[in-house]
Design a protein around this motif. Structure first.
Motif, PDB file in Angstrom:
ATOM      1  N   GLU A  74       0.809  -1.215   0.000  1.00  0.00           N
ATOM      2  CA  GLU A  74       0.000   0.000   0.000  1.00  0.00           C
ATOM      3  C   GLU A  74       0.846   1.270   0.000  1.00  0.00           C
ATOM      4  N   MET A  75       2.155   1.108   0.019  1.00  0.00           N
ATOM      5  CA  MET A  75       3.013   2.284  -0.012  1.00  0.00           C
ATOM      6  C   MET A  75       2.966   2.943  -1.384  1.00  0.00           C
ATOM      7  N   ILE A  76       3.250   4.235  -1.422  1.00  0.00           N
ATOM      8  CA  ILE A  76       3.381   4.949  -2.682  1.00  0.00           C
ATOM      9  C   ILE A  76       4.477   4.275  -3.492  1.00  0.00           C
ATOM     10  N   CYS A  77       4.282   4.130  -4.804  1.00  0.00           N
ATOM     11  CA  CYS A  77       5.163   3.330  -5.659  1.00  0.00           C
ATOM     12  C   CYS A  77       6.636   3.697  -5.479  1.00  0.00           C
ATOM     13  N   LYS A  78       6.963   4.974  -5.525  1.00  0.00           N
ATOM     14  CA  LYS A  78       8.357   5.406  -5.423  1.00  0.00           C
ATOM     15  C   LYS A  78       8.944   5.034  -4.070  1.00  0.00           C
ATOM     16  N   TRP A 248      -1.007  22.709  -0.722  1.00  0.00           N
ATOM     17  CA  TRP A 248      -0.368  22.119   0.448  1.00  0.00           C
ATOM     18  C   TRP A 248       1.099  21.755   0.250  1.00  0.00           C
ATOM     19  N   GLY A 249       1.625  21.980  -0.924  1.00  0.00           N
ATOM     20  CA  GLY A 249       3.045  21.742  -1.151  1.00  0.00           C
ATOM     21  C   GLY A 249       3.450  20.301  -0.887  1.00  0.00           C
ATOM     22  N   ASP A 250       4.557  20.110  -0.140  1.00  0.00           N
ATOM     23  CA  ASP A 250       5.095  18.771   0.096  1.00  0.00           C
ATOM     24  C   ASP A 250       4.200  17.924   0.991  1.00  0.00           C
ATOM     25  N   ALA A 251       3.237  18.551   1.681  1.00  0.00           N
ATOM     26  CA  ALA A 251       2.317  17.768   2.520  1.00  0.00           C
ATOM     27  C   ALA A 251       1.348  16.952   1.670  1.00  0.00           C
ATOM     28  N   ALA A 252       1.224  17.305   0.402  1.00  0.00           N
ATOM     29  CA  ALA A 252       0.366  16.553  -0.522  1.00  0.00           C
ATOM     30  C   ALA A 252       1.217  15.512  -1.246  1.00  0.00           C
ATOM     31  N   ILE A 253       0.915  14.254  -1.007  1.00  0.00           N
ATOM     32  CA  ILE A 253       1.652  13.149  -1.632  1.00  0.00           C
ATOM     33  C   ILE A 253       0.818  12.617  -2.795  1.00  0.00           C
ATOM     34  N   ILE A 254       1.324  12.797  -4.018  1.00  0.00           N
ATOM     35  CA  ILE A 254       0.596  12.371  -5.218  1.00  0.00           C
ATOM     36  C   ILE A 254       1.316  11.177  -5.840  1.00  0.00           C
ATOM     37  N   PRO A 255       0.864   9.963  -5.588  1.00  0.00           N
ATOM     38  CA  PRO A 255       1.541   8.776  -6.107  1.00  0.00           C
ATOM     39  C   PRO A 255       1.175   8.496  -7.565  1.00  0.00           C
ATOM     40  N   GLU A 256       1.854   7.533  -8.131  1.00  0.00           N
ATOM     41  CA  GLU A 256       1.481   7.062  -9.462  1.00  0.00           C
ATOM     42  C   GLU A 256       0.152   6.314  -9.369  1.00  0.00           C
ATOM     43  N   LEU A 257      -0.493   6.124 -10.500  1.00  0.00           N
ATOM     44  CA  LEU A 257      -1.739   5.364 -10.500  1.00  0.00           C
ATOM     45  C   LEU A 257      -1.479   3.941 -10.025  1.00  0.00           C
ATOM     46  N   LYS A 258      -2.494   3.321  -9.506  1.00  0.00           N
ATOM     47  CA  LYS A 258      -2.380   1.958  -9.000  1.00  0.00           C
ATOM     48  C   LYS A 258      -1.870   1.030 -10.103  1.00  0.00           C
ATOM     49  N   ASP A 259      -0.935   0.165  -9.747  1.00  0.00           N
ATOM     50  CA  ASP A 259      -0.396  -0.783 -10.711  1.00  0.00           C
ATOM     51  C   ASP A 259      -1.535  -1.569 -11.366  1.00  0.00           C
ATOM     52  N   LYS A 270     -11.721  -8.734  -4.536  1.00  0.00           N
ATOM     53  CA  LYS A 270     -12.614  -7.983  -3.661  1.00  0.00           C
ATOM     54  C   LYS A 270     -13.959  -7.670  -4.298  1.00  0.00           C
ATOM     55  N   TYR A 271     -13.948  -7.392  -5.620  1.00  0.00           N
ATOM     56  CA  TYR A 271     -15.185  -6.967  -6.273  1.00  0.00           C
ATOM     57  C   TYR A 271     -15.760  -8.040  -7.194  1.00  0.00           C
ATOM     58  N   PHE A 272     -15.178  -9.254  -7.135  1.00  0.00           N
ATOM     59  CA  PHE A 272     -15.703 -10.398  -7.877  1.00  0.00           C
ATOM     60  C   PHE A 272     -15.884 -10.107  -9.360  1.00  0.00           C
ATOM     61  N   GLY A 273     -14.884  -9.431  -9.933  1.00  0.00           N
ATOM     62  CA  GLY A 273     -14.856  -9.208 -11.373  1.00  0.00           C
ATOM     63  C   GLY A 273     -15.581  -7.964 -11.858  1.00  0.00           C
ATOM     64  N   LYS A 274     -16.168  -7.179 -10.955  1.00  0.00           N
ATOM     65  CA  LYS A 274     -16.908  -5.979 -11.362  1.00  0.00           C
ATOM     66  C   LYS A 274     -15.943  -4.804 -11.488  1.00  0.00           C
ATOM     67  N   LYS A 275     -15.551  -4.508 -12.715  1.00  0.00           N
ATOM     68  CA  LYS A 275     -14.511  -3.501 -12.970  1.00  0.00           C
ATOM     69  C   LYS A 275     -14.920  -2.095 -12.543  1.00  0.00           C
ATOM     70  N   ASN A 276     -16.197  -1.803 -12.549  1.00  0.00           N
ATOM     71  CA  ASN A 276     -16.617  -0.425 -12.225  1.00  0.00           C
ATOM     72  C   ASN A 276     -16.690  -0.160 -10.723  1.00  0.00           C
ATOM     73  N   GLU A 277     -16.330  -1.132  -9.879  1.00  0.00           N
ATOM     74  CA  GLU A 277     -16.409  -0.925  -8.435  1.00  0.00           C
ATOM     75  C   GLU A 277     -15.067  -0.556  -7.810  1.00  0.00           C
ATOM     76  N   ILE A 278     -13.982  -0.642  -8.566  1.00  0.00           N
ATOM     77  CA  ILE A 278     -12.692  -0.252  -7.993  1.00  0.00           C
ATOM     78  C   ILE A 278     -12.629   1.270  -7.864  1.00  0.00           C
ATOM     79  N   LYS A 279     -12.124   1.755  -6.723  1.00  0.00           N
ATOM     80  CA  LYS A 279     -12.221   3.187  -6.420  1.00  0.00           C
ATOM     81  C   LYS A 279     -10.876   3.858  -6.184  1.00  0.00           C
ATOM     82  N   ASP A 280      -9.799   3.110  -6.118  1.00  0.00           N
ATOM     83  CA  ASP A 280      -8.527   3.711  -5.704  1.00  0.00           C
ATOM     84  C   ASP A 280      -7.432   3.611  -6.765  1.00  0.00           C
TER      85      ASP A 280
END
Length: 319
Positions: A74-78, A248-259, A270-280
Protein backbone atom coordinates in the motif's frame (compact mmCIF):
# COMPACT_ATOMS: atom_id res chain seq x y z
CA UNK A 1 9.71 5.58 7.83
CA UNK A 2 13.41 5.15 8.62
CA UNK A 3 13.53 8.44 10.52
CA UNK A 4 10.33 7.58 12.38
CA UNK A 5 11.74 4.19 13.39
CA UNK A 6 14.98 5.85 14.40
CA UNK A 7 13.01 8.00 16.84
CA UNK A 8 11.44 4.87 18.31
CA UNK A 9 14.87 3.22 18.67
CA UNK A 10 16.13 6.22 20.63
CA UNK A 11 13.42 5.52 23.19
CA UNK A 12 13.59 1.72 23.29
CA UNK A 13 17.28 0.74 22.84
CA UNK A 14 19.84 1.95 25.39
CA UNK A 15 22.98 3.33 23.76
CA UNK A 16 21.41 3.86 20.35
CA UNK A 17 21.09 7.65 20.70
CA UNK A 18 24.73 8.05 21.73
CA UNK A 19 25.94 5.81 18.88
CA UNK A 20 23.75 7.63 16.37
CA UNK A 21 24.87 11.15 17.26
CA UNK A 22 28.52 10.16 17.65
CA UNK A 23 28.67 10.24 13.84
CA UNK A 24 28.24 14.02 13.96
CA UNK A 25 25.43 16.34 12.91
CA UNK A 26 26.96 16.88 9.47
CA UNK A 27 26.78 13.15 8.67
CA UNK A 28 23.18 12.92 9.89
CA UNK A 29 22.05 15.94 7.86
CA UNK A 30 23.82 14.71 4.73
CA UNK A 31 22.09 11.33 5.03
CA UNK A 32 18.68 13.01 5.47
CA UNK A 33 19.16 15.04 2.30
CA UNK A 34 20.43 12.10 0.24
CA UNK A 35 18.23 10.44 -2.39
CA UNK A 36 19.97 7.13 -1.69
CA UNK A 37 17.86 5.08 0.77
CA UNK A 38 20.85 2.89 1.63
CA UNK A 39 22.83 5.93 2.77
CA UNK A 40 20.02 6.89 5.16
CA UNK A 41 19.76 3.29 6.34
CA UNK A 42 23.49 2.95 7.00
CA UNK A 43 23.69 6.16 9.02
CA UNK A 44 20.50 5.73 11.07
CA UNK A 45 20.39 1.94 11.38
CA UNK A 46 23.40 -0.12 10.38
CA UNK A 47 26.20 1.96 11.92
CA UNK A 48 24.68 2.80 15.33
CA UNK A 49 23.03 -0.61 15.85
CA UNK A 50 26.30 -2.39 15.03
CA UNK A 51 28.13 -0.42 17.72
CA UNK A 52 25.87 -1.15 20.70
CA UNK A 53 25.31 -4.19 22.89
CA UNK A 54 22.06 -6.13 22.44
CA UNK A 55 19.27 -4.83 24.71
CA UNK A 56 18.46 -6.86 27.83
CA UNK A 57 15.26 -7.75 29.63
CA UNK A 58 14.51 -7.05 33.30
CA UNK A 59 16.48 -10.14 34.29
CA UNK A 60 19.57 -9.04 32.41
CA UNK A 61 19.16 -11.56 29.60
CA UNK A 62 19.70 -10.48 25.97
CA UNK A 63 16.42 -9.89 24.16
CA UNK A 64 15.50 -9.57 20.50
CA UNK A 65 13.50 -6.79 18.90
CA UNK A 66 11.25 -6.88 15.85
CA UNK A 67 10.98 -4.41 12.97
CA UNK A 68 7.41 -4.83 11.70
CA UNK A 69 6.32 -3.54 8.28
CA UNK A 70 2.65 -4.08 7.49
CA UNK A 71 0.96 -3.69 4.08
CA UNK A 72 4.10 -2.81 2.12
CA UNK A 73 2.02 -3.06 -1.08
CA UNK A 74 0.00 0.00 0.00
CA UNK A 75 3.01 2.28 -0.01
CA UNK A 76 3.38 4.95 -2.68
CA UNK A 77 5.16 3.33 -5.66
CA UNK A 78 8.36 5.41 -5.42
CA UNK A 79 8.63 4.95 -1.66
CA UNK A 80 7.83 1.24 -1.94
CA UNK A 81 10.74 0.74 -4.37
CA UNK A 82 13.09 2.41 -1.87
CA UNK A 83 11.76 0.20 0.92
CA UNK A 84 12.29 -2.93 -1.20
CA UNK A 85 15.92 -1.93 -1.68
CA UNK A 86 16.33 -1.66 2.09
CA UNK A 87 14.55 -4.97 2.74
CA UNK A 88 16.80 -6.68 0.20
CA UNK A 89 20.17 -4.95 0.72
CA UNK A 90 19.99 -3.41 4.19
CA UNK A 91 17.98 -5.23 6.83
CA UNK A 92 19.64 -8.66 6.34
CA UNK A 93 22.90 -7.13 7.62
CA UNK A 94 21.56 -5.68 10.86
CA UNK A 95 22.70 -7.26 14.16
CA UNK A 96 21.06 -10.59 14.97
CA UNK A 97 18.95 -9.14 17.81
CA UNK A 98 16.86 -7.28 15.20
CA UNK A 99 14.15 -9.46 13.63
CA UNK A 100 12.25 -8.48 10.48
CA UNK A 101 8.53 -9.13 9.92
CA UNK A 102 6.95 -7.96 6.65
CA UNK A 103 3.39 -8.36 5.35
CA UNK A 104 1.98 -7.55 1.94
CA UNK A 105 -0.71 -8.54 -0.48
CA UNK A 106 0.44 -10.60 -3.44
CA UNK A 107 2.83 -8.44 -5.47
CA UNK A 108 5.46 -9.90 -7.81
CA UNK A 109 7.96 -7.08 -7.24
CA UNK A 110 7.72 -7.38 -3.47
CA UNK A 111 7.94 -11.18 -3.58
CA UNK A 112 11.00 -11.02 -5.84
CA UNK A 113 12.78 -8.49 -3.61
CA UNK A 114 12.10 -10.45 -0.44
CA UNK A 115 13.11 -13.77 -2.01
CA UNK A 116 16.59 -12.43 -2.80
CA UNK A 117 17.75 -12.51 0.84
CA UNK A 118 14.78 -13.88 2.80
CA UNK A 119 12.43 -16.85 2.71
CA UNK A 120 8.95 -15.31 2.48
CA UNK A 121 5.88 -17.42 3.22
CA UNK A 122 3.11 -16.90 0.69
CA UNK A 123 -0.53 -17.36 1.72
CA UNK A 124 -3.03 -17.18 -1.15
CA UNK A 125 -6.82 -17.34 -1.18
CA UNK A 126 -8.77 -17.86 -4.40
CA UNK A 127 -11.71 -15.64 -3.52
CA UNK A 128 -13.77 -16.77 -6.54
CA UNK A 129 -14.01 -20.17 -4.86
CA UNK A 130 -13.92 -18.96 -1.26
CA UNK A 131 -16.03 -15.78 -1.19
CA UNK A 132 -16.87 -16.40 2.45
CA UNK A 133 -13.25 -16.53 3.53
CA UNK A 134 -13.27 -16.42 7.31
CA UNK A 135 -10.78 -13.57 7.63
CA UNK A 136 -12.82 -11.31 5.36
CA UNK A 137 -15.94 -12.19 7.30
CA UNK A 138 -14.19 -11.49 10.59
CA UNK A 139 -13.14 -8.05 9.35
CA UNK A 140 -16.68 -7.15 8.36
CA UNK A 141 -18.12 -8.36 11.65
CA UNK A 142 -15.47 -6.53 13.68
CA UNK A 143 -16.39 -3.29 11.90
CA UNK A 144 -19.85 -3.51 13.46
CA UNK A 145 -18.34 -3.39 16.94
CA UNK A 146 -17.12 0.12 17.68
CA UNK A 147 -15.14 -0.86 20.80
CA UNK A 148 -13.39 -3.85 22.33
CA UNK A 149 -16.02 -4.54 25.00
CA UNK A 150 -18.04 -7.07 23.00
CA UNK A 151 -18.15 -10.76 23.87
CA UNK A 152 -15.54 -12.84 22.07
CA UNK A 153 -17.76 -15.88 22.54
CA UNK A 154 -20.61 -14.17 20.69
CA UNK A 155 -18.22 -13.06 17.94
CA UNK A 156 -16.97 -16.63 17.49
CA UNK A 157 -20.54 -17.93 17.25
CA UNK A 158 -21.43 -15.24 14.67
CA UNK A 159 -18.40 -16.04 12.52
CA UNK A 160 -19.21 -19.75 12.69
CA UNK A 161 -22.79 -19.06 11.64
CA UNK A 162 -21.96 -16.77 8.72
CA UNK A 163 -19.05 -18.90 7.49
CA UNK A 164 -20.96 -22.18 7.78
CA UNK A 165 -18.56 -23.66 10.34
CA UNK A 166 -19.49 -26.26 12.97
CA UNK A 167 -20.65 -24.69 16.23
CA UNK A 168 -17.82 -24.49 18.71
CA UNK A 169 -15.08 -24.94 16.11
CA UNK A 170 -13.68 -21.48 16.89
CA UNK A 171 -13.77 -21.75 20.68
CA UNK A 172 -11.02 -19.51 22.14
CA UNK A 173 -9.40 -19.14 18.70
CA UNK A 174 -10.39 -15.52 18.08
CA UNK A 175 -9.74 -14.38 21.63
CA UNK A 176 -6.03 -14.07 20.80
CA UNK A 177 -6.92 -10.93 18.83
CA UNK A 178 -7.88 -9.09 22.01
CA UNK A 179 -4.36 -8.03 23.01
CA UNK A 180 -3.41 -6.37 19.69
CA UNK A 181 -6.85 -4.73 19.40
CA UNK A 182 -6.64 -3.28 22.90
CA UNK A 183 -3.03 -2.16 22.32
CA UNK A 184 -4.05 -0.47 19.08
CA UNK A 185 -6.99 1.29 20.73
CA UNK A 186 -4.73 2.48 23.56
CA UNK A 187 -2.26 4.07 21.13
CA UNK A 188 -5.00 5.87 19.19
CA UNK A 189 -6.65 7.05 22.42
CA UNK A 190 -3.31 8.55 23.45
CA UNK A 191 -3.20 10.54 20.20
CA UNK A 192 -6.75 11.81 20.73
CA UNK A 193 -5.93 12.97 24.26
CA UNK A 194 -2.91 14.88 22.93
CA UNK A 195 -4.97 16.52 20.16
CA UNK A 196 -7.64 17.64 22.64
CA UNK A 197 -4.94 19.25 24.76
CA UNK A 198 -3.53 21.10 21.75
CA UNK A 199 -6.89 22.38 20.52
CA UNK A 200 -9.91 22.78 22.79
CA UNK A 201 -12.19 22.89 19.73
CA UNK A 202 -11.16 19.37 18.62
CA UNK A 203 -14.47 17.67 19.52
CA UNK A 204 -16.48 20.55 18.08
CA UNK A 205 -14.66 20.22 14.75
CA UNK A 206 -15.16 16.44 14.70
CA UNK A 207 -18.88 16.74 15.48
CA UNK A 208 -19.36 19.33 12.73
CA UNK A 209 -18.14 16.98 9.98
CA UNK A 210 -21.21 15.35 8.41
CA UNK A 211 -21.06 11.58 8.00
CA UNK A 212 -22.41 10.87 4.53
CA UNK A 213 -22.87 7.21 3.72
CA UNK A 214 -23.66 5.91 0.26
CA UNK A 215 -24.76 2.46 -0.77
CA UNK A 216 -22.00 0.39 -2.35
CA UNK A 217 -24.17 0.20 -5.45
CA UNK A 218 -23.91 3.98 -5.78
CA UNK A 219 -20.12 4.13 -5.46
CA UNK A 220 -19.22 2.92 -8.94
CA UNK A 221 -17.13 4.23 -11.80
CA UNK A 222 -19.06 5.60 -14.79
CA UNK A 223 -17.48 2.97 -17.03
CA UNK A 224 -17.07 -0.79 -16.73
CA UNK A 225 -14.07 -0.60 -19.07
CA UNK A 226 -10.80 -0.57 -17.10
CA UNK A 227 -8.93 1.23 -19.91
CA UNK A 228 -11.47 4.04 -19.75
CA UNK A 229 -11.24 4.22 -15.95
CA UNK A 230 -7.44 4.50 -16.13
CA UNK A 231 -7.70 7.25 -18.75
CA UNK A 232 -10.08 9.17 -16.50
CA UNK A 233 -7.80 8.60 -13.50
CA UNK A 234 -4.84 10.13 -15.38
CA UNK A 235 -6.88 13.28 -16.05
CA UNK A 236 -7.93 13.51 -12.38
CA UNK A 237 -4.36 12.93 -11.21
CA UNK A 238 -2.98 15.73 -13.37
CA UNK A 239 -5.70 18.23 -12.50
CA UNK A 240 -6.24 17.51 -8.81
CA UNK A 241 -2.58 16.75 -8.15
CA UNK A 242 -1.66 20.27 -9.27
CA UNK A 243 -4.37 21.82 -7.09
CA UNK A 244 -3.21 19.87 -4.03
CA UNK A 245 0.45 20.69 -4.60
CA UNK A 246 -0.36 24.38 -5.11
CA UNK A 247 -2.29 24.49 -1.85
CA UNK A 248 -0.37 22.12 0.45
CA UNK A 249 3.05 21.74 -1.15
CA UNK A 250 5.09 18.77 0.10
CA UNK A 251 2.32 17.77 2.52
CA UNK A 252 0.37 16.55 -0.52
CA UNK A 253 1.65 13.15 -1.63
CA UNK A 254 0.60 12.37 -5.22
CA UNK A 255 1.54 8.78 -6.11
CA UNK A 256 1.48 7.06 -9.46
CA UNK A 257 -1.74 5.36 -10.50
CA UNK A 258 -2.38 1.96 -9.00
CA UNK A 259 -0.40 -0.78 -10.71
CA UNK A 260 -2.57 -2.34 -13.43
CA UNK A 261 -1.90 -5.92 -12.31
CA UNK A 262 -2.73 -5.01 -8.70
CA UNK A 263 -5.96 -3.34 -9.83
CA UNK A 264 -7.03 -6.37 -11.84
CA UNK A 265 -6.24 -8.66 -8.93
CA UNK A 266 -8.23 -6.48 -6.53
CA UNK A 267 -11.20 -6.46 -8.94
CA UNK A 268 -11.19 -10.25 -8.95
CA UNK A 269 -10.52 -10.75 -5.23
CA UNK A 270 -12.61 -7.98 -3.66
CA UNK A 271 -15.19 -6.97 -6.27
CA UNK A 272 -15.70 -10.40 -7.88
CA UNK A 273 -14.86 -9.21 -11.37
CA UNK A 274 -16.91 -5.98 -11.36
CA UNK A 275 -14.51 -3.50 -12.97
CA UNK A 276 -16.62 -0.43 -12.23
CA UNK A 277 -16.41 -0.92 -8.44
CA UNK A 278 -12.69 -0.25 -7.99
CA UNK A 279 -12.22 3.19 -6.42
CA UNK A 280 -8.53 3.71 -5.70
CA UNK A 281 -6.78 3.70 -9.09
CA UNK A 282 -5.92 7.30 -8.27
CA UNK A 283 -5.39 8.14 -4.64
CA UNK A 284 -3.42 10.72 -2.74
CA UNK A 285 -2.48 11.55 0.82
CA UNK A 286 -2.42 14.95 2.52
CA UNK A 287 -0.61 15.12 5.86
CA UNK A 288 -1.36 17.61 8.62
CA UNK A 289 0.35 18.36 11.92
CA UNK A 290 -2.92 19.36 13.62
CA UNK A 291 -6.54 18.33 13.35
CA UNK A 292 -7.46 21.87 12.39
CA UNK A 293 -5.53 21.28 9.17
CA UNK A 294 -7.45 18.05 8.57
CA UNK A 295 -10.70 19.92 9.20
CA UNK A 296 -9.84 22.66 6.72
CA UNK A 297 -8.65 20.07 4.23
CA UNK A 298 -12.00 18.29 4.46
CA UNK A 299 -13.72 21.51 3.48
CA UNK A 300 -11.58 21.66 0.34
CA UNK A 301 -11.63 18.19 -1.16
CA UNK A 302 -14.48 16.99 -3.33
CA UNK A 303 -13.82 13.27 -3.67
CA UNK A 304 -12.19 10.41 -1.81
CA UNK A 305 -8.84 11.56 -0.46
CA UNK A 306 -6.81 10.37 2.50
CA UNK A 307 -6.48 13.19 5.04
CA UNK A 308 -3.99 12.13 7.71
CA UNK A 309 -3.01 13.61 11.05
CA UNK A 310 0.76 13.10 11.41
CA UNK A 311 0.34 11.74 14.94
CA UNK A 312 -2.06 9.10 13.66
CA UNK A 313 0.44 8.01 10.98
CA UNK A 314 3.05 7.56 13.69
CA UNK A 315 0.55 5.61 15.81
CA UNK A 316 -0.22 3.33 12.85
CA UNK A 317 3.49 2.53 12.53
CA UNK A 318 3.71 1.73 16.25
CA UNK A 319 0.85 -0.78 16.17
Amino acid sequence: IILSMSGMLEITIPGYTKALHSQGDAVLQEAKSSDDPMELFKVFFLTPLSEIDPPKDSNGNPKRMMAFFDAVDEMICKEMNKMLILLRDGFPYLPSFILLFVTSRRNDNILSALSAKHKPVELRVDSNEQQHDILTMLYRIAQEHGDTSFSWENLEREVESKAGLPKGSLNEKLHQLEAPLVASKRVYDKVLVAERKKDSSFDEMVDSIPMIKSLHSQLTQPSNNLDTTYAQARVVKEAMGKHFKDRWGDAAIIPELKDRADAERKIEDKYFGKKNEIKDIFRCTIKFSSFKGVFEGWKFHIFEIQLHLNAILVAKEEV
